[in-house]
Write a protein that holds these residues in place. Sequence first.
Motif: not given
Length: 140
Positions: A19, A21, A51-52, A55, A58
Amino acid sequence: MMADAKALVRAMLDAMNRRALGELDALLTEDFTRYCEATPEPVLRGLDAYKAFLQADAVAFPDNVQTLVHCLADGDEVAMYVTYEGTHQGPLGPMPATGKPVKFDFAGVGTLRDGKLADLRLTWDNLTILRQLGVLPEGF
């Protein structure tokens, strides 16, 4: 160049698994584009959009790990076959968490530009995932 391409894929997956990023800034171009028909947005344009997406993934699968199985490089192209594992602990689009684990394989082909990954074309089988999550009608 081929060894560099493979190292780039390994570094990308490692950063994603941790994580971290921010490390993707050194590995992907600012205008990085991700193509995948298996996701609600089949084309993601720009490193920030990618990246969004990661996220959000995750949140849905906070323990997800992506393991490189095969990686091949040819000139400015790199191909990968990866296993994804995680537990569905957060919303996945309109689907609430099921608490169930998933394990599936996906494949991708990317193009390098100036030592960074400029695009990535991915594919996987959503039915495999939905079956494992138990959200398909019986017999589907």
